[in-house]
Design an enzyme around this catalytic site. Structure first.
Site, PDB file in Angstrom:
ATOM      1  N   GLY A 107      12.239  13.612  39.857  1.00 56.94           N
ATOM      2  CA  GLY A 107      11.714  12.528  39.035  1.00 56.94           C
ATOM      3  C   GLY A 107      11.667  11.236  39.810  1.00 56.94           C
TER       4      GLY A 107
ATOM      5  N   LYS B 288      19.696  10.661  44.982  1.00 59.00           N
ATOM      6  CA  LYS B 288      18.944   9.468  44.613  1.00 59.00           C
ATOM      7  C   LYS B 288      18.662   8.692  45.901  1.00 59.00           C
ATOM      8  CE  LYS B 288      20.287   6.739  41.176  1.00 59.00           C
ATOM      9  NZ  LYS B 288      21.037   5.661  40.492  1.00 59.00           N
TER      10      LYS B 288
ATOM     11  N   ASP C   5      24.129  -0.553  31.285  1.00 59.84           N
ATOM     12  CA  ASP C   5      22.776   0.021  31.295  1.00 59.84           C
ATOM     13  C   ASP C   5      22.779   1.400  30.650  1.00 59.84           C
ATOM     14  OD1 ASP C   5      20.068  -0.106  31.757  1.00 59.84           O
ATOM     15  OD2 ASP C   5      20.183   0.720  33.778  1.00 59.84           O
TER      16      ASP C   5
ATOM     17  N   GLY D 234      12.716   7.191  39.366  1.00 60.00           N
ATOM     18  CA  GLY D 234      13.352   6.115  38.621  1.00 60.00           C
ATOM     19  C   GLY D 234      12.919   4.770  39.153  1.00 60.00           C
ATOM     20  N   GLY D 235      13.356   3.717  38.494  1.00 57.62           N
ATOM     21  CA  GLY D 235      13.012   2.371  38.938  1.00 57.62           C
ATOM     22  C   GLY D 235      13.602   2.040  40.294  1.00 57.62           C
TER      23      GLY D 235
ATOM     24  N   GLY E  15      14.028   4.358  42.718  1.00 58.63           N
ATOM     25  CA  GLY E  15      13.544   5.267  43.738  1.00 58.63           C
ATOM     26  C   GLY E  15      13.523   6.700  43.231  1.00 58.63           C
TER      27      GLY E  15
END
Length: 682
Positions: free
Chosen positions: A374, A395, A492, A376-377, A379
């Site tokens: 996937g 990640k 978050d 994400g914001g 990376g």
């Protein structure tokens, strides 16, 4: 449009003593037109703006040398900003801005968009409202903070270490020294958000006394959103090291941020900050900076001619330097080993591993697209498998990511010390060259949002499993808030940060924005508001106040999403409301709570569903003091006989839609300027 111009000037005495300019391509105006008259008004008004007035008895700060303005009505509005460097006095600042207007009118004749750089100031004006980016986070993309023009300048083609016959270690020391000095300067700006400006003098003791001090300065437009300021400066710092590595001096000028370093003191006496391997000392007072003159301009065309000739010599130097540097890279110790020693993680946590970049490359098949889980914001996330069969999720933080080294280090130091069945397990990390990698346990069922917001997959998660997920998240939060060695506020918590294992058990992830609280701390304040809109508690979103009750609010939002199968915000219509909180409150008050429940589980209605809705409404109450603690939440979830208090109205419940607004609704889009998450399986 971003223009990047690299100027390599031989034997120039200093950086940008003459103006440089870039003319935009938004169009032209005619003489005596409304736009022309508005521009003339602005050119008289902006240099005389009150931020440029010397404060009596005090030094001028970076925020005092900034002004922005707009004149006229659309489509003839002129938007402008002017910024002087923090080491310039107010009088020189005013003269510089006035001179910059003269340059723009002459060199970008009748152009509606122009950017002018002097050594003392920058000026930009345009018919496009670029000033909105200062405060409107939802408008900005990863490149917006360098919008307009970016000029990279190096004033000598001779490397700093040229002529030194001290071996490759000397070269590497200098490059590392300059890099540390620039990083320290950027970090000081980040820690000094009130001014968005910092300058330091850095020295190092290499045993020979032959490495000169480095004087460095970094600055952002004072009203720029802090996260964009940090990203902007980090990016141009990387550009400086890529283009000027080891040279005497260099400067990068941008419309939103700028950076400069030199081996001579180009600014006044300033406070230095200590750094690993650096010994800061007070900077000597330089010769006062003269105000720039609009006469004797250096046109950009002349500079480009120089730039065409100079690369022949610069290329020769770069080839020699690169050859020697590449040879040394093969022999030097990996950067991640140094970082492990700095962080003190190696040897203290046997379950945490510092991986070599080559190991991760092999495990992910060179970050193959087939292995991508996937985006994400911060990376992409990749699946991988080590040689011993261990499956991992990697990640890979993007170079443009808002999650820089601070958040990267923060997540490692936090999650490496936390162990709970409802927290994702961090196996290790890799920090090497430009790569920042986090290696997690692999969880095959991706994240919670992958299931509950999908029309097909949500049917796979029945009510009993949803209740287990709610209870598991609650247990994980209780551990963070009360039972772990560290008292942690996540900041978050959202559906995409709840990962699911093979049995759909929840695990809280992504601790890059988390904060550690002391035992006696109850509330803190921050100017750097980060997180995701829709999940933010009102006191945090508006005032920067956060506490354990901030996470409780986010948890309440999550419960409503899990029960309803609907996202909390976006351009949806929930009855008369534009967010899920107000809609849930109205249905509960009207005793129509069953209409909130996801249709795929509503047939098996259960009083536990109503209890969860009430608990969620208790968690999202507007006043933080009214919200329960996670201990209270666990108790309410565990006992069906426990009488629940009646919730007060939630935050944002008054955000309603008029009939006119309903007709303008568009497809959902993210309003989150910190993390924009897609499917993020790990």
């Amino acid at each position: 449009m971003i223009f990047i111009i690299l100027l390599v000037l031989s034997l120039a005495p200093m950086v940008a003593t003459e103006p440089w300019w870039v003319c935009g391509a938004t169009g032209t105006y005619t003489t005596n037109s409304k736009y022309h008259n508005n521009l003339e008004t602005l050119s008289s008004m902006l240099p005389a703006s009150t931020p440029f007035v010397d404060p009596p008895g005090d030094a001028v700060s970076g925020s005092d040398l900034f002004a922005k303005a707009s004149v006229g009505a659309v489509p003839d509005t002129v938007y402008a900003l002017a910024l002087c460097h923090g080491y310039v006095n107010a009088s020189a600042c005013r003269n510089c801005v006035a001179a910059a207007f003269d340059v723009a009118r002459k060199q970008c004749a009748l152009g509606k968009d122009a950017t002018v750089f002097y050594d003392a100031c920058l000026l930009r004006f345009s018919d496009k409202n670029f000033l909105e980016l200062l405060h409107n986070a939802s408008m900005a993309s990863s490149a917006d903070y360098s919008d307009g023009a970016l000029i990279l300048m190096n004033v000598t083609t001779e490397p700093l270490f040229s002529g030194w016959d001290k071996g490759l270690n000397q070269e590497t020391t200098i490059i590392h020294f300059i890099n540390m000095a620039l990083n320290n300067t950027v970090q000081k700006v980040f820690n000094n958000t009130g001014k968005h400006y910092a300058a330091i003098r850095s020295t190092t003791d290499d045993g020979s006394g032959s490495i000169p001090p480095i004087y460095s300065m970094a600055q952002c437009v004072p009203e720029l959103i802090v996260d964009f300021c940090y990203r902007c400066l980090t990016n141009i710092s990387n550009l400086a090291m890529t283009n000027f590595a080891g040279r005497h001096r260099g400067q990068i000028l941008g419309a939103w941020c700028n950076l400069r370093y030199d081996t001579y003191p180009f600014y006044g006496e300033l406070t230095s900050v200590p750094s690993n391997g650096l010994v800061p000392t007070p900077a000597p007072q330089p010769t006062p900076l003269p105000a720039p003159s609009p006469n004797h301009k250096k046109p950009l065309g002349r500079a480009l001619i120089i730039a065409l000739v100079a690369p022949l010599f610069a290329l020769f130097v770069c080839v020699l330097v690169s050859f020697r540097f590449i040879r040394h890279i093969r022999a030097k110790m990996n950067v991640h080993e140094d970082e492990a020693l700095i962080w003190g993680l190696e040897g203290r946590n046997p379950e945490f591993t510092i991986y070599d970049f080559s190991q991760v490359l092999e495990a992910t098949c060179n970050f193959s697209e087939n292995n991508k889980l996937g985006q994400g914001g911060f990376g992409p996330v990749y699946k991988g498998r080590f040689a011993d069969g261990l499956e991992i999720a990697v990640k890979r933080l993007a170079s443009h990511s808002g999650q820089g080294f601070i958040e990267f280090k923060n997540e490692i130091q936090l999650i490496a010390k936390l162990q709970h069945t409802n927290l994702v397990r961090l196996l290790g990390c890799c920090y090497q060259k430009q790569e920042k990698l986090l290696i997690y346990e692999y969880l095959p069922n991706k994240s919670l949002d992958f299931f509950i917001f999908d029309e097909t997959r949500r049917a796979l998660v029945d009510w009993n499993k949803r209740l287990e997920i709610i209870e598991g998240i609650a247990q994980g939060l209780l551990y963070l808030h009360k039972h772990s060695r560290l008292r942690v506020i996540h900041r978050d918590l959202k559906a995409s940060n709840i990962l699911l294992d093979h049995e759909l058990n929840p695990k809280i992830s992504d601790f890059g924005l988390a904060k550690i609280f002391g035992i006696n701390d109850t509330e803190r304040n921050t100017k750097r508001i980060v997180g995701t809109y829709g999940y933010m508690a009102p006191e945090y979103a508006s005032e920067g106040l956060f506490s354990v009750k901030s996470d409780v609010f986010s948890f309440g939002v999550l419960i409503l999403e899990i029960v309803s199968g609907q996202r909390t915000s976006g351009f949806h219509r929930y009855g008369d409301f534009i967010n899920l909180l107000g809609h849930a409150w109205q249905l509960w008050k009207e005793e129509r709570w069953l209409q909130l429940v996801d249709a795929s589980i509503a047939e098996n209605q259960n009083l536990g569903m109503m209890r969860c809705i009430i608990i969620a409404l208790l968690c999202v109450q507007e006043n933080a003091a009214d919200r329960p603690t996670m201990s209270d939440v666990i108790a309410m979830l565990s006992s069906e006989s426990m009488t629940l208090p009646e919730p007060k109205h939630p935050a944002y419940f008054h955000v309603r839609l008029t009939e006119d607004e309903v007709s303008t609704l568009v497809e959902p889009c993210s309003l989150n300027y910190v993390t924009i998450s897609g499917v993020d399986g790990r």
